[in-house]
Design an enzyme around this catalytic site. Structure first.
Site, mmCIF file in Angstrom:
data_model
loop_
_atom_site.group_PDB
_atom_site.id
_atom_site.type_symbol
_atom_site.label_atom_id
_atom_site.label_comp_id
_atom_site.label_asym_id
_atom_site.label_seq_id
_atom_site.Cartn_x
_atom_site.Cartn_y
_atom_site.Cartn_z
ATOM 1 N N THR A 97 -3.822 3.456 11.454
ATOM 2 C CA THR A 97 -2.996 2.764 10.463
ATOM 3 C C THR A 97 -1.583 2.672 11.020
ATOM 4 O O THR A 97 -0.892 3.684 11.167
ATOM 5 C CB THR A 97 -2.984 3.513 9.120
ATOM 6 N N LYS A 172 -5.145 -2.497 4.612
ATOM 7 C CA LYS A 172 -5.036 -1.043 4.514
ATOM 8 C C LYS A 172 -3.830 -0.652 3.677
ATOM 9 O O LYS A 172 -3.862 0.337 2.927
ATOM 10 C CB LYS A 172 -4.938 -0.425 5.916
ATOM 11 N N LYS A 240 3.863 8.523 6.123
ATOM 12 C CA LYS A 240 3.963 7.542 7.205
ATOM 13 C C LYS A 240 3.392 6.206 6.746
ATOM 14 O O LYS A 240 4.001 5.142 6.942
ATOM 15 C CB LYS A 240 3.231 8.053 8.444
#
Length: 288
Positions: A97, A172, A240
């Protein structure tokens, strides 16, 4: 069966690479901590390499599952990077990701060398990786996706092309945005039940059968109520991801007020020492 390289053997990559080997593929692995790659070879067979470039020699497909933008650049670029060793016509599949910006940057680099590129972030957590039941959301040229999808199926419950390069990462982000609000809502519900003196098990038994039900509720309510947070995806990684979401939201003009708020709640969890706790630890803020 294909010749493959797998770069990154963390809690997700280790079992994913194992599924590929179990399907009969010829797999070479690389991990920054070499002992982890040695352990994987001991468990699954195959081979390990000292650099990404060595790992990808002769590979039809290269899968990566590393930590962040900088980690991905480090395994792709430079003299010892994957792109330097991949043959024209091979396909690079990124399961990390990362930001849409680094995805576009690396896809351009790959394209210039005649390498296919599919951004393919995953959802399903450590259990999904171990059980081969991940959701894989892909971006890239249709031809590259069509080549990679049968290989990805080794660890996928569902694998879909969402659009051109970058569409997988944007999807995502949708996933992480949805999870952030959901886990906070579940945390508040369970903490409320505890403070109200209700039997949490009975509460979940009833409400999970209605509109409030979710995977998180069914699979995490017991450990959340018990204050146990050692079940996979860490708070540091979630922050993150949420930073990526918030930056992309600013770029496209999409308001994310709840996501921004929950990101700060995860910051509170980090201040409590919960950097490596899993994402269900949001409840810890409410019950301390």
């Amino acid at each position: 069966m294909a010749k493959l390289a797998f770069l990154g053997l963390g809690v997700m990559g280790y079992p994913m690479a194992g599924h590929l080997k179990a399907k009969g593929h010829d797999v070479t692995v690389y991990n920054r901590t070499a002992s982890r790659a040695d352990a994987w070879v001991a468990d699954h067979g195959g081979a390990r390499a000292d650099t990404p470039r060595q790992a990808v020699a002769g590979a039809d497909f290269v899968m990566a599952c590393v930590g962040n933008d900088d980690d991905l650049r480090s395994v792709c670029l430079g003299q010892d990077g994957a792109f330097a060793g991949m043959a024209e016509g091979a396909v690079f599949v990124d399961h990390t990701t990362v930001s849409a910006a680094v995805t576009r940057e690396l896809a351009d680099e790959a394209g210039g060398a005649g390498i296919g590129y599919v951004d393919a972030p995953i959802s399903g957590g450590q259990a999904g990786a171990e059980n081969g039941q991940l959701s894989v959301m892909c971006g890239g040229a249709q031809a590259d996706f069509d080549l990679a999808a049968p290989v990805i199926d080794a660890y996928a419950k569902i694998c879909r092309r969402m659009g051109d390069v970058g569409a997988g990462q944007m999807t995502k982000m949708c996933n992480q945005i949805a999870i952030a609000g959901l886990v906070q809502g579940l945390s508040e519900s369970l903490a409320f039940a505890q403070k109200a003196g209700l039997d949490v098990e009975k509460v979940v038994e009833v409400i999970s059968q209605g509109a409030a039900g979710s995977w998180q509720m069914v699979n995490r309510h017991k450990t959340m109520a018990a204050g146990q947070f050692d079940h996979g995806f860490a708070v540091d990684w979630m922050r993150k991801d949420l930073a990526i979401c918030l930056a992309a939201a600013d770029e496209i003009g999409a308001p994310l007020p709840v996501t921004a708020l929950v990101d700060q709640f995860y910051k509170d969890v980090q201040a409590m020492g919960g950097n490596r706790w899993d994402t269900s630890s949001l409840i810890a803020r409410l019950t301390r």
